[in-house]
Write a protein that holds these residues in place. Structure first.
Motif, PDB file in Angstrom:
ATOM      1  N   ALA A 186     134.680  24.882 -20.729  1.00  0.00           N
ATOM      2  CA  ALA A 186     133.532  24.218 -20.110  1.00  0.00           C
ATOM      3  C   ALA A 186     133.718  24.265 -18.600  1.00  0.00           C
ATOM      4  N   VAL A 187     132.707  24.722 -17.889  1.00  0.00           N
ATOM      5  CA  VAL A 187     132.741  24.735 -16.425  1.00  0.00           C
ATOM      6  C   VAL A 187     131.693  23.751 -15.938  1.00  0.00           C
ATOM      7  N   VAL A 188     132.136  22.735 -15.207  1.00  0.00           N
ATOM      8  CA  VAL A 188     131.222  21.722 -14.694  1.00  0.00           C
ATOM      9  C   VAL A 188     131.084  21.919 -13.194  1.00  0.00           C
ATOM     10  N   GLY A 189     129.885  22.279 -12.764  1.00  0.00           N
ATOM     11  CA  GLY A 189     129.612  22.584 -11.365  1.00  0.00           C
ATOM     12  C   GLY A 189     129.157  24.018 -11.227  1.00  0.00           C
ATOM     13  N   SER A 190     127.946  24.211 -10.676  1.00  0.00           N
ATOM     14  CA  SER A 190     127.399  25.563 -10.562  1.00  0.00           C
ATOM     15  C   SER A 190     127.244  25.996  -9.119  1.00  0.00           C
ATOM     16  N   GLY A 191     128.142  25.509  -8.255  1.00  0.00           N
ATOM     17  CA  GLY A 191     128.217  26.046  -6.906  1.00  0.00           C
ATOM     18  C   GLY A 191     128.934  27.384  -6.929  1.00  0.00           C
TER      19      GLY A 191
ATOM     20  N   HIS B  82     116.093  31.947  -7.840  1.00  0.00           N
ATOM     21  CA  HIS B  82     116.881  31.097  -8.738  1.00  0.00           C
ATOM     22  C   HIS B  82     116.573  31.412 -10.194  1.00  0.00           C
ATOM     23  N   ALA B  83     115.301  31.641 -10.513  1.00  0.00           N
ATOM     24  CA  ALA B  83     114.931  31.976 -11.889  1.00  0.00           C
ATOM     25  C   ALA B  83     115.602  33.275 -12.330  1.00  0.00           C
ATOM     26  N   ALA B  84     115.651  34.252 -11.421  1.00  0.00           N
ATOM     27  CA  ALA B  84     116.314  35.520 -11.740  1.00  0.00           C
ATOM     28  C   ALA B  84     117.809  35.308 -11.947  1.00  0.00           C
ATOM     29  N   LEU B  85     118.416  34.490 -11.083  1.00  0.00           N
ATOM     30  CA  LEU B  85     119.845  34.204 -11.213  1.00  0.00           C
ATOM     31  C   LEU B  85     120.133  33.524 -12.546  1.00  0.00           C
ATOM     32  N   ARG B  86     119.317  32.546 -12.903  1.00  0.00           N
ATOM     33  CA  ARG B  86     119.556  31.827 -14.158  1.00  0.00           C
ATOM     34  C   ARG B  86     119.453  32.772 -15.356  1.00  0.00           C
ATOM     35  N   THR B  87     118.451  33.641 -15.352  1.00  0.00           N
ATOM     36  CA  THR B  87     118.303  34.606 -16.440  1.00  0.00           C
ATOM     37  C   THR B  87     119.537  35.490 -16.559  1.00  0.00           C
ATOM     38  N   ILE B  88     120.058  35.919 -15.423  1.00  0.00           N
ATOM     39  CA  ILE B  88     121.248  36.779 -15.403  1.00  0.00           C
ATOM     40  C   ILE B  88     122.467  36.027 -15.949  1.00  0.00           C
ATOM     41  N   ILE B  89     122.705  34.818 -15.459  1.00  0.00           N
ATOM     42  CA  ILE B  89     123.872  34.048 -15.894  1.00  0.00           C
ATOM     43  C   ILE B  89     123.769  33.713 -17.379  1.00  0.00           C
TER      44      ILE B  89
ATOM     45  N   ASP C 137     125.362  35.762 -20.105  1.00  0.00           N
ATOM     46  CA  ASP C 137     126.806  35.645 -20.314  1.00  0.00           C
ATOM     47  C   ASP C 137     127.218  34.322 -20.946  1.00  0.00           C
ATOM     48  N   MET C 138     126.383  33.289 -20.831  1.00  0.00           N
ATOM     49  CA  MET C 138     126.794  31.957 -21.299  1.00  0.00           C
ATOM     50  C   MET C 138     125.599  31.027 -21.344  1.00  0.00           C
ATOM     51  N   PRO C 139     125.660  29.944 -22.121  1.00  0.00           N
ATOM     52  CA  PRO C 139     124.627  28.921 -22.033  1.00  0.00           C
ATOM     53  C   PRO C 139     124.753  28.147 -20.725  1.00  0.00           C
ATOM     54  N   VAL C 140     123.601  27.819 -20.130  1.00  0.00           N
ATOM     55  CA  VAL C 140     123.564  27.100 -18.854  1.00  0.00           C
ATOM     56  C   VAL C 140     122.820  25.781 -19.069  1.00  0.00           C
ATOM     57  N   HIS C 141     123.457  24.678 -18.703  1.00  0.00           N
ATOM     58  CA  HIS C 141     122.864  23.346 -18.861  1.00  0.00           C
ATOM     59  C   HIS C 141     122.719  22.708 -17.477  1.00  0.00           C
TER      60      HIS C 141
END
Length: 470
Positions: A176-181, A216-223, A226-230
């Protein structure tokens, strides 16, 4: 009787900013002392820029091999040797750290003091070895350290930060990675591409401080490939006998089990133990000395601040620039010299690269966009993902900023940062040569949009440009 050492400029901290400050002060004729309890190298070399890029390099290679089928190339079953990956990360990291320590060791013997310092007055420091230092000017360059709030600290050995993640001897199975900086994003994607089952959490709604919703929408789609993003969730972690249970609530809720939690919750400035109340300087609401970025001077005092501890832009090139400005002005006191700062410029080494430069649309700009999903060279190389937004000032189309997630993004970002700092317009850039086929050609779409929105004549030889997909 306390032994008192005297100098023109005392620097507290032997990291990137401190080294730069000491060098600049001595170069400008000042006698100097640099004080650090360890002189163990820089954050960049030990736990920051370099080890993270080593991990990212391994992940990038694994991902490249996994994409070979796109080009008609068949490879056997790929196996990631986690211990071998981490051994290389540490081996090369140790080399970089050794080089920084060697550069410190080359300083004159009478410059470095291995001790902890705290203020005993605006121009006086007490050292933990019983000595004192009196200086005409003092530079605070004590850096930053990872935040680890109570609920996370209670996880014990089930939680790691960026200061400890590279000591892992094996890749975790679930993380689990907490923090999306920057730190959280880079490490989350790297571990995911090395075969770790990763989930990313953040209470904020924007990753990497990207300002443009489209980018940001493009970045979220890309990430999310590879993994679920919350995003927009509060995380409640709890250790159990097998790892960490993470519960989240907010924009949505859920619960999952992980072997380990990586807390990437920011790096606050290291100010504890400095006794700043005795320095007679004004502090902000977070206890950081108020200072002028043009001089790095704290009010009208003889105290200066530099690097991550200043809590401005926690980036290596900014820390180095801070140190040079602070050291020179500490030597020049009482006649500090104002310096025009570089355009703000940050890169997150995701794949593709994410970057933010300069000012944004919120500052009243004309915008232009470029989409890389069908950009010729990007499609040839199978990395046709991402988008870019340019911001320009009306009425002349002078470039003022950019947000992007794009192939070759670190190179595009440098080009744009240089153009912005040089005061170039969109029309200026379109008059320059663009080789075909290159990723750089993708900029033309955004530049033409800006020219069309401003009363500027589009350069004749660039009107038609490269056809889509060519």
């Amino acid at each position: 009787m306390v032994e008192t050492l005297r100098c023109d400029v005392a620097v507290i901290g032997g990291g990137t900013a401190g080294i730069s400050a000491e060098r600049a002060a001595r170069k400008n004729g000042a006698s100097t002392l640099m004080i650090d309890p360890e002189f163990n190298g820089t954050t960049c070399a030990n736990v920051g820029c370099m080890p993270s890029k080593l991990l990212i390099a391994a992940a990038k290679e694994a991902h490249r091999i996994g994409q070979a089928g796109l080009f008609g190339i068949k490879v056997g079953d790929m196996r990631i040797d986690g211990p071998a990956v981490m051994r290389r990360v540490r081996s090369e990291r140790d080399r970089f750290a050794r080089l920084t320590r060697d550069s410190i060791a080359e300083l004159p013997d009478d410059v470095t003091l291995r001790a902890r310092a705290r203020f005993d007055g605006p121009n006086r420091l007490l050292l933990d070895d019983g000595r004192a230092v009196e200086a005409k000017s003092i530079v605070i360059a004590t850096g930053s350290s990872p935040a680890l709030p109570g609920p996370f600290a209670e996880l014990g050995d089930r939680v790691i930060t960026s200061d400890g993640v590279f000591e892992l001897e094996e890749l975790p199975r679930r993380l689990a990675v907490v923090g999306s900086g920057a730190i959280g994003l880079e490490l989350a994607q790297a571990f995911a591409r090395l075969g770790v089952d990763v989930a990313l959490f953040d209470k904020g709604e924007r990753m990497a401080k990207i300002r443009c919703p489209r980018v940001h929408a493009a970045l979220r789609t890309i990430i999310e490939t590879d993994m679920p993003v919350h995003l927009g969730v509060d995380v409640s972690p709890e250790a159990d006998e097998n790892g960490v249970v993470v519960r989240w609530s907010g924009s949505h809720s859920g619960e999952a089990h992980f072997d380990l939690l990586l807390a990437a919750l920011g790096r606050p400035p290291q100010l504890d133990g400095l006794d700043l109340e005795k320095a007679d300087i004004e502090l902000d609401e977070n206890g950081v000395p108020l200072h002028d970025r043009a001089t790095m001077r704290c009010g009208e005092s003889g105290i200066f601040i530099a690097g991550d501890v200043a809590s401005d832009l926690p980036l290596l090139h900014e820390a180095s620039h801070d140190g040079a400005i602070a050291g020179r002005n500490a030597a020049a006191l009482p006649a500090p010299i104002e310096t025009e700062r570089h355009v703000s410029f940050s890169i997150v080494f995701t794949d593709p690269t994410t970057a933010s430069i300069g000012e944004s649309e919120a500052d009243g700009a004309v915008t232009g966009h470029a989409d890389f999903s069908d950009q010729g060279r990007a499609r040839v190389e199978g990395r046709n993902r991402g988008t870019l937004t340019l911001y320009a000032a009306a009425p002349d189309g002078r470039l003022i900023g950019a947000d992007l997630v794009a192939p070759a993004g670190e190179h595009l970002a440098h080009m744009l940062a240089w153009a912005i700092q040089s005061g170039k317009t969109a029309s200026d850039l379109l008059e320059l040569p663009f080789y075909h086929p290159t990723i750089e050609e993708g900029l033309k779409q955004a530049l033409r949009t800006i020219c069309a929105a401003t009363p500027i004549t589009l350069p004749q030889d660039q009107d038609t440009g490269t056809p889509p997909g060519a």
